[in-house]
Design a protein around this motif. Structure first.
Motif, PDB file in Angstrom:
ATOM      1  N   SER A   1      11.851   2.382   0.019  1.00 30.90           N
ATOM      2  CA  SER A   1      11.780   1.110   0.735  1.00 30.90           C
ATOM      3  C   SER A   1      12.794   1.003   1.866  1.00 30.90           C
ATOM      4  O   SER A   1      12.517   0.399   2.910  1.00 30.90           O
ATOM      5  CB  SER A   1      11.955  -0.058  -0.245  1.00 30.90           C
ATOM      6  OG  SER A   1      13.251  -0.035  -0.826  1.00 30.90           O
TER       7      SER A   1
ATOM      8  N   VAL B   1       6.060   4.644  -5.649  1.00 33.21           N
ATOM      9  CA  VAL B   1       5.748   3.714  -4.576  1.00 33.21           C
ATOM     10  C   VAL B   1       7.033   2.954  -4.232  1.00 33.21           C
ATOM     11  O   VAL B   1       7.956   2.877  -5.057  1.00 33.21           O
ATOM     12  CB  VAL B   1       4.629   2.742  -5.006  1.00 33.21           C
ATOM     13  CG1 VAL B   1       3.313   3.465  -5.153  1.00 33.21           C
ATOM     14  CG2 VAL B   1       4.987   2.005  -6.292  1.00 33.21           C
ATOM     15  N   PRO B   2       7.098   2.387  -3.020  1.00 34.50           N
ATOM     16  CA  PRO B   2       6.064   2.340  -1.983  1.00 34.50           C
ATOM     17  C   PRO B   2       6.027   3.602  -1.127  1.00 34.50           C
ATOM     18  O   PRO B   2       7.024   4.306  -0.992  1.00 34.50           O
ATOM     19  CB  PRO B   2       6.506   1.146  -1.130  1.00 34.50           C
ATOM     20  CG  PRO B   2       8.020   1.164  -1.249  1.00 34.50           C
ATOM     21  CD  PRO B   2       8.305   1.588  -2.663  1.00 34.50           C
TER      22      PRO B   2
ATOM     23  N   SER C   1       5.730  -4.260  -8.008  1.00 34.98           N
ATOM     24  CA  SER C   1       6.979  -3.530  -7.790  1.00 34.98           C
ATOM     25  C   SER C   1       7.856  -4.327  -6.833  1.00 34.98           C
ATOM     26  O   SER C   1       7.404  -4.748  -5.760  1.00 34.98           O
ATOM     27  CB  SER C   1       6.682  -2.147  -7.193  1.00 34.98           C
ATOM     28  OG  SER C   1       7.803  -1.644  -6.510  1.00 34.98           O
TER      29      SER C   1
ATOM     30  N   GLN D   1       0.949   1.075  -2.943  1.00 31.79           N
ATOM     31  CA  GLN D   1       1.839   0.214  -3.705  1.00 31.79           C
ATOM     32  C   GLN D   1       1.362  -0.003  -5.136  1.00 31.79           C
ATOM     33  O   GLN D   1       0.218   0.266  -5.487  1.00 31.79           O
ATOM     34  CB  GLN D   1       1.909  -1.158  -3.034  1.00 31.79           C
ATOM     35  CG  GLN D   1       0.580  -1.915  -3.100  1.00 31.79           C
ATOM     36  CD  GLN D   1       0.733  -3.409  -2.808  1.00 31.79           C
ATOM     37  OE1 GLN D   1       1.639  -3.837  -2.109  1.00 31.79           O
ATOM     38  NE2 GLN D   1      -0.154  -4.205  -3.370  1.00 31.79           N
TER      39      GLN D   1
ATOM     40  N   LEU E   1      -0.114   0.709   3.299  1.00 34.73           N
ATOM     41  CA  LEU E   1       0.919   0.631   2.280  1.00 34.73           C
ATOM     42  C   LEU E   1       0.324   0.988   0.927  1.00 34.73           C
ATOM     43  O   LEU E   1      -0.565   0.306   0.425  1.00 34.73           O
ATOM     44  CB  LEU E   1       1.523  -0.776   2.227  1.00 34.73           C
ATOM     45  CG  LEU E   1       2.544  -1.036   1.118  1.00 34.73           C
ATOM     46  CD1 LEU E   1       3.773  -0.139   1.287  1.00 34.73           C
ATOM     47  CD2 LEU E   1       2.948  -2.508   1.090  1.00 34.73           C
TER      48      LEU E   1
ATOM     49  N   CYS F   1       8.036  -2.602  -3.495  1.00 36.35           N
ATOM     50  CA  CYS F   1       6.850  -2.837  -2.664  1.00 36.35           C
ATOM     51  C   CYS F   1       6.893  -4.248  -2.077  1.00 36.35           C
ATOM     52  O   CYS F   1       6.514  -4.455  -0.919  1.00 36.35           O
ATOM     53  CB  CYS F   1       5.575  -2.632  -3.489  1.00 36.35           C
ATOM     54  SG  CYS F   1       5.333  -0.931  -4.024  1.00 36.35           S
TER      55      CYS F   1
ATOM     56  N   ARG G   1       6.659  -5.415   1.789  1.00 39.62           N
ATOM     57  CA  ARG G   1       5.713  -6.443   2.248  1.00 39.62           C
ATOM     58  C   ARG G   1       6.436  -7.563   2.991  1.00 39.62           C
ATOM     59  O   ARG G   1       5.934  -8.093   3.989  1.00 39.62           O
ATOM     60  CB  ARG G   1       4.922  -7.003   1.058  1.00 39.62           C
ATOM     61  CG  ARG G   1       3.957  -6.022   0.430  1.00 39.62           C
ATOM     62  CD  ARG G   1       2.999  -6.706  -0.537  1.00 39.62           C
ATOM     63  NE  ARG G   1       3.679  -7.313  -1.658  1.00 39.62           N
ATOM     64  CZ  ARG G   1       3.848  -6.749  -2.851  1.00 39.62           C
ATOM     65  NH1 ARG G   1       3.412  -5.510  -3.067  1.00 39.62           N
ATOM     66  NH2 ARG G   1       4.456  -7.391  -3.821  1.00 39.62           N
TER      67      ARG G   1
END
Length: 236
Positions: free
Chosen positions: A63, A50-51, A10, A6, A4, A13, A17
């Motif tokens: 995401s 990101v991510p 964020s 990241q 990942l 992110c 997770r």
């Protein structure tokens, strides 16, 4: 091993997770360095945001796309209900969290960071050079506070109304849709992590948040719900 890429603080992110934790999937973290790290990320994924998740030959950003990939990779526990109506509700709420709620959260966080040098410095990615971190922390609070005052207060009022509605909802049920954890819960919980930083945010942000929201006693059940979602998937 999943990888990942990241920025630690964020919300998107954090959403990924939480999905990884809910699925029980191990992964390595690559903290992206502002500037040069984003160029490397562009070479890897074709974009600088990101991510980004790397799963063998698969490289994906966004995401929602990552969550859908992980749902297919590890179907149990499912984060999308089998019932078509509930599944639609989950996807609508996820999109709302990623757009309207996220926009309000950004407004509130920018305003709070303008007045709080600790919050400002803590939000920088872990890999930010010390010289840049010092410069950001030393910016005149008076100037930044005046900038924060021009932020769309209508958006902030809408955010408060949304949070109050969410708070009322989670006091009546454990999950936003149905009777089990879903992607909607994780998407909303991730955005809430930027209004009152959870223990997992680490020093110096853990326990800090947006004044007027993080310390509002009427919203306390909402933060408790957010922390309960984190605990359920095995994160503090």
């Amino acid at each position: 091993m999943l990888e990942l890429h990241q920025f630690r603080h964020s919300a998107f992110c954090e959403k990924v997770r939480l999905v990884l934790a809910a699925k029980g999937l191990a992964y390595n973290v690559v903290e992206v360095t502002p500037g040069v790290g984003q160029l490397e990320l562009f070479r890897l994924s074709g974009q600088r945001q990101v991510p980004v998740l790397v799963d063998g030959a698969d490289v994906m950003s966004d995401s929602t796309a990552i969550a859908q990939h992980l749902e297919a990779k590890q179907p149990i526990p499912s984060l999308l209900p089998a019932d078509a109506a509930q599944r639609a509700q989950v996807l609508v709420l996820e999109d709302w969290a990623d757009t309207a709620l996220a926009a309000g959260v950004r407004l509130a966080l920018v305003q709070a960071a303008a007045a709080d040098p600790v919050l400002r410095g803590g939000l920088l990615p872990d890999a930010t050079p010390a010289s840049v971190r010092s410069l950001v922390g030393a910016l005149p609070a008076g100037v930044l506070s005046s900038l924060g005052q021009v932020i769309d207060h209508g958006g902030l009022e809408q955010l408060r109304a949304n949070l109050q509605s969410l708070c009322a909802l989670v006091q009546q049920r454990s999950y936003l849709v149905g009777d089990q954890l879903s992607l909607a819960d994780l998407a909303v919980a991730a955005q809430l992590s930027l209004l009152l930083f959870p223990v997992s945010a680490g020093a110096p942000l853990a326990g800090r948040g947006v004044p007027g929201l993080a310390d509002d006693p009427h919203l306390a059940p909402l933060w408790a719900w957010r922390d309960g979602i984190g605990a359920q998937v095995g994160r503090p």
